[in-house]
Structure formats: structure tokens, C-alpha cells
Design an enzyme around this catalytic site. Structure first.
Site, PDB file in Angstrom:
ATOM      1  N   GLY B 111       0.827  -1.202   0.000  1.00  0.00           N
ATOM      2  CA  GLY B 111       0.000   0.000   0.000  1.00  0.00           C
ATOM      3  C   GLY B 111       0.859   1.248   0.000  1.00  0.00           C
ATOM      4  N   ILE B 192      -4.222 -12.597  -6.211  1.00  0.00           N
ATOM      5  CA  ILE B 192      -4.512 -13.146  -4.888  1.00  0.00           C
ATOM      6  C   ILE B 192      -5.795 -13.978  -4.918  1.00  0.00           C
ATOM      7  CG2 ILE B 192      -5.159 -12.520  -2.516  1.00  0.00           C
ATOM      8  CD1 ILE B 192      -3.060 -10.349  -2.610  1.00  0.00           C
ATOM      9  N   PRO B 215     -14.901  -9.209 -17.163  1.00  0.00           N
ATOM     10  CA  PRO B 215     -14.386 -10.583 -17.036  1.00  0.00           C
ATOM     11  C   PRO B 215     -12.862 -10.620 -17.126  1.00  0.00           C
ATOM     12  CG  PRO B 215     -16.187 -10.499 -18.614  1.00  0.00           C
ATOM     13  CD  PRO B 215     -15.859  -9.077 -18.259  1.00  0.00           C
ATOM     14  N   ARG B 216     -12.277 -11.616 -16.474  1.00  0.00           N
ATOM     15  CA  ARG B 216     -10.815 -11.790 -16.508  1.00  0.00           C
ATOM     16  C   ARG B 216     -10.539 -13.205 -17.009  1.00  0.00           C
ATOM     17  NH1 ARG B 216      -9.703  -6.832 -15.497  1.00  0.00           N
ATOM     18  NH2 ARG B 216     -10.413  -5.897 -13.554  1.00  0.00           N
ATOM     19  N   HIS B 324      -4.874  -7.513  10.795  1.00  0.00           N
ATOM     20  CA  HIS B 324      -4.164  -7.261   9.536  1.00  0.00           C
ATOM     21  C   HIS B 324      -2.837  -8.000   9.459  1.00  0.00           C
ATOM     22  CE1 HIS B 324      -3.469  -4.092   6.137  1.00  0.00           C
ATOM     23  NE2 HIS B 324      -3.246  -5.321   5.756  1.00  0.00           N
ATOM     24  N   ILE B 325      -2.918  -9.304   9.552  1.00  0.00           N
ATOM     25  CA  ILE B 325      -1.701 -10.121   9.561  1.00  0.00           C
ATOM     26  C   ILE B 325      -1.542 -10.946   8.291  1.00  0.00           C
ATOM     27  CG2 ILE B 325      -1.445 -10.251  12.056  1.00  0.00           C
ATOM     28  CD1 ILE B 325      -2.857 -12.991  11.970  1.00  0.00           C
TER      29      ILE B 325
END
Lengths: 329, 359
Positions: B111, B192, B215-216, B324-325
């Protein structure tokens, strides 16, 4: 139990999920059912009373079916159907001697149990319960590079002790996490190990080379206390130990020492000795030990299927027919 | 050990005690580019900086306490390079304090909310390195861990084991929802999302579905996933994983409207990258969970972070919250550290970085 003329008598040691009950209620022409209708285990005295004269016994793994119970039942008893895949609660020698058939529930709970074992491994390796705790008690402040870091599966060596149905299912679920080597140990090499590129190795090799040690073997005189001081001393300091087989495979005092001293990194257990584990047990005080209350097969769908299968096994045994899953004695 | 002599910095290293104390001046360090490192980053990155012989650096030597602002503004004066983490705001004030030598900012994060991209680009021509992609495995792994912990009720279970709720084996106690024969939905199919699906497949998932701005096909093919509308994703998913970035379009896309269409046996998981829990309307999520509109939720990202301990979501047994691990594995954090260090060194040599942020 008063016998209705012609009907066989069945004793059921617990309230079971409706999928099984539904099948039973369709079998009123075959047997008359007496049931300990509770979610809590039947007390021993009630069990000994309830089995008297029974032709069939449907039980759970919390019921010890030994010579005393079999004697109390008497010569009518022809089938014992357990709602479990484990059968260490059944005195098989005594049962075989008396010519009693046994039904159990392999395969149907393989998925749920393998899923839970992987869930437990991940929760232990990635420190989820610690994370949840920190969030609740205000330990979560700003971002820190190494806070709550755990051990990832990517590039790791996983060792499965006992590559049976459940061990294989666990291995299959772990592979896509980037496991580099899959080792296994047991009495003999298994042909199906090829599907997961499993390497059959001596136990010592598995213990010393694995980053994740997963115990998935059945409880036998050979595996009782297998995981002891010597075992843990050979493991890596960064290794994670997971047991979802039977509690008695592990020496819990030795495990406590290994965890407390940092000899191994962490452990996750779904099975203990005894069950339940007393709330003051030292293992429950360790941050790096995750203990679950034996929920390996605890999904709604699987318990329903187990219930149905257990009843089908029972009815098959009562009628002298094939049982869908009979335990070879 | 650093010593001043004639206004030049020299570094001295001592050989081992048994061979007698000898000193060795490695180099005249005063001309090497100066770098400030705002945190004790994991060892692999520090080692790369040390072994490079290319920079002289100062370090805020704490892993868990961020460098105070005043100290930071003081220490960046005249530096050529800055290696930071996401607790430092790199804004006009800091860039002014640093001065005109600064040519590279390298952040050990994916980020970049903490970086004023405008200011960096503007008149200063500062290049920026960051650390995407090296954490895909760790994030996908944590997402699956969180999904399973939620669906199989692990947190409730560990609590029962500790507090005496564990009796003998019971047939329906702590039962959860299985992945076998389920439909898994992914909101935002990137690398991801694909990595998550690959890990879920052997649990005998029946079907993967996804939605996205378009779409991907390449990514979807890898996991045999079907493109659906957001509505269909909500209706059909037994497990819904949020993997999208925060944009004006996705802000609070997970709201009352979405939850009302989901199954009451469904599990909702948010580990979406880039911090921003802002994809989820947390009040609506609380409503959905407390009324049984959905079965459970697992969150690794929240608004704000940290989530105040008095937040209503903490009162729910069927809500699992992690701090947030997602990238918190030793190997991954070391990989991020190494990448940040290498980005910095490459930038200082005016070479292409391994991962440069386009400004």
C-alpha cells in the site's frame, strides 16, 4: 426392555441427528428402539441396564463397549454400530469372540476431518487465536514488521504420520499452499502416496526434516505414546506439530515441555487425554498451543451422513444382510 | 563503530578477541549516499544494506515503536534515500525537511496511502519503490486460514476448551459448514483471488464464481471460475471472499443490499489488499451477522485499524477479527524487507528498480 413379539430390540446411547432418526422411523417393522434421548452421554449404569437383551447397539465413541457391557447385553447381541471411524472404545477381541458384527463410519467423515486438520494447522502456524486475542485486549496498535509473524507452508516440508484415508486427504489439501516436500511414515509404503508425491521415510527422518508434523495414524499399542520427549527433541525449533488422530498417541507432559522450552515452535491438537481436557491443564496456558475440543467431523452435513450410515449399518446387521460399512474383525 | 576524524566519518571493525585487537578502516564513508531507515526492518533487508558497501545508513532501531515525527523530520535532513514503512507519512512537510538530495523513497509495503504521490512526482522527481507480489502466498494462505477458522468455528471452539464448555463428544455441538460441494465466490479476481481459489480447490469445492469490473478470462481459466453479476455472486456463494482494491466504485460495496441477497448459511471473508476495509459497511455487516442473515464473517482488515475494542462486531461469536496479519510470515516479511532494500539501492544507482511505483 419389554419385547414386542417378533421385533428385535435396539438400544441407542444418544440422541442422533435426524438423518438417522428418519431411517429408523421407517424400520418399525424390524426393530423396537430404546434410546437415551439426550445430547449428554448415557451414564454407565443406564447403559448396562439399557443393553439388556438387545439385538443391536448403536453407540458413540464416548461409550466404552467392553466385556462388562457385552455381558450385560447377553447373547442376543448381534451387531454394534458406532457413529465414528475410530473404534478404540470397542473391545474388539471380546466382540469377535462372541460373533458380534461391527459397523462404523469410514470415508464419510474424511473430508470434514481433513478440512479441520488443515484449519487447525493454519490457525496454529499463522497464530490466529493469538491474533484474535490481541485484537480484543487492545494489543493491536500500529503496524510492526515482525508482530505476530508465523510460519508459512510455502517452500516447506510436511510430514504425515499415517497416510491412510484421512492422512491422504490432508496431504492433498496442503499441496497447493506451495509445500515443497511431502514425507510420510507408517508400517508400509502406500501406492496412493504417488498422487501427492509422497516420500516414504523412516519416522526419525520425518520428525527431523519436517517443518509441519501431522499425526494421522490410528491408536494402537504401537502408536500409543509415540510422540514423546525423544520425538520432540528431534524436531526443528521452528516446526509445528499437529494431532487430530487420538490423544493417547501424544505424551502430553513431554509436549508441554517441548513447547514451553521452545524446542518446537507450536502445536495444534484436536484430540487430548482425557477428553475433555481439564481447564487447568498446563497445555491450555501456552500461547503456542491451540487446543480444539475434538471437532474433526463437526459439520452439519457430515454428522447427518454419519447418522444415516450408522443406522443403515445397524439395520443391515440386525437383518443378517450386508452392512454398508462393516469393520473386519 | 563510527568515529569522526578531521570531519570525516570512518568505520572501524574489530577482529575477534583471541587474535588480538586490530583495527581496519574499511573506507572513507563521507562520500557514500546517506540513507535513513525508519524502522528495524527484518534482518534480510538490513543485511543487504550493510553488505552493499554502497550506503551509509542510520536506523530507528525499534521493531514495534514507530519513529516519532520530530525525530524523523530531524533525521531525514540531507538524506539521499529513505526506507520507510507504512506508519510514516511521506508528505510535503517531510520532503521539505529532507531537502533536495532525496532521490529515492522505498516503502516496505504494498500500500502507498502514506505517500503523497503528488508531492513526490511534482518538482522533486523522486522515485518510489514498493513491495507488491512477494506476499501473494502469505496473503492467500491467511485468507484460507481465516475462512476455515470462521466456517469451522475455531475461535468459539478454543474458547470452549479453555472455559469448561467442553463436555464429552456430542453429535451437533460446534458444527460448521463444509467446503465440500460448496460454491466459492470471489469479488475482484486478481492474482490473490486466483491463489486463494487454488488453495481451496482440493477441499472439493463444487464451483468457483467471481465478479469484477469486467471478465478476466486468463485468470478465470486457471481456476475454472465463471463470471457472474454481483447479485448472482451474493445469491450463489456459500463462501464469499473479498479480494478487490478500494476504489470509488468498490467503496462499501459490501453493504445491506449485498448481505440481504446472501444465503443464511454463508460465510463472508474480507482480506482485501491495500488496507482499506472501506469495501465493507461495518454497521450493515453487524446487522447481517446478528440477525442470522449470514452465518459468519472473518475480517483481516477493518475501518479503522486498529478497530476500537468497544466496537459491536466484537460482541458477535460468529465474527472473527484479525489485526491485519495477512502478510505476517517470517519468510514473507523478510522478502519484503529485502525487496525494499534492493529497490532503494537500485534507485540510488539510477537503475531500474525491481518494483517501482509509477507516479
Amino acid at each position: 426392555m419389554k419385547a414386542v413379539r417378533g421385533l428385535m430390540k435396539v438400544f441407542i446411547t444418544r440422541r442422533i441427528p435426524q438423518e438417522g432418526t428418519e431411517i429408523l422411523s421407517g424400520a418399525t417393522g424390524v426393530c423396537e428402539v430404546s434410546q437415551w434421548d439426550s445430547d449428554e452421554p448415557v451414564p454407565r449404569a443406564e447403559l448396562l441396564k439399557g443393553v439388556q437383551g438387545a439385538h443391536g447397539l448403536l453407540c458413540l465413541l464416548s461409550d466404552k463397549i467392553d466385556a462388562e457391557v457385552l455381558d450385560a447385553a447377553g447373547p442376543n447381541l448381534k451387531v454394534i454400530s458406532t457413529m465414528s471411524v475410530g473404534f478404540d472404545h470397542l473391545a474388539l477381541d471380546e466382540i469377535k469372540k462372541r460373533g458380534i458384527r461391527v459397523g462404523y463410519t469410514p470415508d464419510v467423515l474424511t473430508d470434514a476431518t481433513a478440512e479441520l486438520t488443515v484449519a487447525l494447522l493454519l490457525a496454529t502456524a499463522r497464530r490466529l487465536p493469538e491474533g484474535v486475542e490481541e485484537v480484543k485486549n487492545g494489543g493491536w496498535s500500529s503496524w510492526k514488521p515482525l508482530w505476530l509473524c508465523g510460519y508459512g507452508l510455502s517452500g516447506s516440508t510436511v510430514g504425515v504420520i499415517g497416510l491412510g484415508r484421512i492422512g491422504m486427504a490432508i496431504a492433498q489439501r496442503l499441496l497447493p499452499f506451495g509445500v515443497k516436500r511431502l514425507l510420510y511414515a507408517g508400517r508400509t509404503a502406500k501406492a496412493h502416496a504417488a498422487e501427492v508425491n509422497g516420500e516414504f521415510v523412516p519416522l526419525d527422518t520425518l520428525v527431523s526434516e519436517s517443518d509441519f508434523v501431522v499425526v494421522s495414524c490410528s491408536l494402537t499399542p504401537e502408536t500409543q505414546g509415540l510422540c514423546d520427549k525423544a520425538f520432540f527433541s528431534k524436531m526443528k525449533k521452528t516446526a509445528v506439530f499437529i494431532n487430530s488422530s487420538r490423544g493417547a498417541v501424544v505424551n502430553q507432559e513431554d509436549l508441554y515441555e517441548a513447547l514451553n522450552s521452545g524446542q518446537i515452535a507450536a502445536a495444534g491438537l484436536d484430540v487430548t487425554t482425557p477428553e475433555p481436557l481439564p481447564t487447568n491443564h498446563p497445555l491450555l496456558t501456552l500461547k503456542n498451543c491451540v487446543v480444539l475440543p475434538h471437532i474433526g467431523s463437526a459439520t452439519y452435513s457430515t454428522r447427518g451422513v454419519m447418522s444415516a450410515l450408522t443406522v443403515q449399518n445397524l439395520l443391515g446387521g440386525l437383518q443378517g444382510l450386508d452392512m454398508p460399512s462393516e469393520l473386519r474383525l | 563503530i563510527f568515529l569522526m576524524h578531521n570531519n570525516k566519518m570512518f568505520s572501524f571493525y574489530f577482529n575477534s578477541f583471541t587474535s588480538g585487537a586490530t583495527t581496519k578502516v574499511l573506507r572513507d564513508m563521507s562520500t557514500l549516499p546517506r540513507v535513513y531507515v525508519t524502522r528495524q526492518i527484518p534482518p534480510e533487508g538490513l543485511k543487504i544494506l550493510q553488505d552493499s558497501g554502497q550506503v551509509q545508513f542510520e536506523l530507528w532501531d525499534s521493531d514495534d515503536v514507530p519513529v516519532p515525527r520530530k525525530e524523523l523530520l530531524q533525521k531525514v535532513k540531507g538524506v539521499d534515500g529513505l526506507l520507510c514503512v507504512l506508519t510514516e507519512k511521506i508528505d510535503a512537510e517531510l520532503l521539505d525537511a529532507a531537502g533536495s538530495n532525496l532521490k529515492v523513497v522505498s516503502t516496505m509495503s504494498v500500500g502507498f496511502d502514506h505517500l503523497s504521490l503528488e508531492e513526490l512526482k511534482k518538482s522533486r522527481g523522486i522515485r518510489v519503490g514498493y513491495t507488491p507480489e512477494v506476499l501473494t502466498d502469505a496473503v492467500a494462505e491467511l485468507t484460507v486460514a481465516l475462512l476455515l477458522a470462521t466456517s469451522r468455528r475455531l475461535i468459539e471452539a478454543t474458547h470452549e476448551a479453555k472455559t469448561g464448555g467442553w463436555g464429552t463428544w456430542r453429535t451437533l455441538w460446534l458444527c460448521g459448514y463444509e467446503l465440500a460441494n460448496s460454491t466459492v465466490g470471489i469479488l475482484g479476481l486478481g492474482r490473490i483471488g486466483v491463489a486463494i481459489a487454488e488453495r481451496l480447490a482440493p477441499f472439493k469445492v463444487k464451483k468457483f464464481i467471481y465478479t469484477d469490473v469486467a471478465p478476466r478470462p486468463e485468470l478465470a481459466k486457471a481456476i475454472n471460475a465463471e463470471y457472474v453479476t454481483l447479485d448472482e455472486l451474493a445469491k450463489q456463494s456459500d463462501f464469499l471472499s473479498i479480494c478487490c482494491a478500494l476504489t470509488p466504485e468498490t467503496k462499501e460495496i459490501c453493504n445491506k443490499n449485498l448481505f440481504s441477497k446472501m444465503k443464511n448459511t454463508s460465510i463472508f471473508i474480507n482480506t482485501s489488499s491495500h488496507i482499506r476495509g472501506g469495501v465493507v459497511n461495518q454497521e450493515d455487516l453487524y446487522e447481517a451477522l446478528s440477525t442470522g442473515q449470514i452465518a459468519g464473517a472473518g475480517l483481516d482488515v477493518t475501518v479503522p485499524e486498529p478497530l476500537p475494542t468497544t466496537h459491536p462486531l466484537f460482541t458477535l461469536k460468529n465474527c472473527v477479527i484479525l489485526p491485519h496479519i495477512a502478510s505476517a510470515s517470517y519468510s514473507t516479511r523478510n522478502a519484503m524487507s529485502a525487496l525494499a532494500a534492493n529497490n532503494l539501492l537500485l534507485g540510488l544507482r539510477s537503475q531500474p528498480m525491481i518494483k517501482e511505483l509509477k507516479l
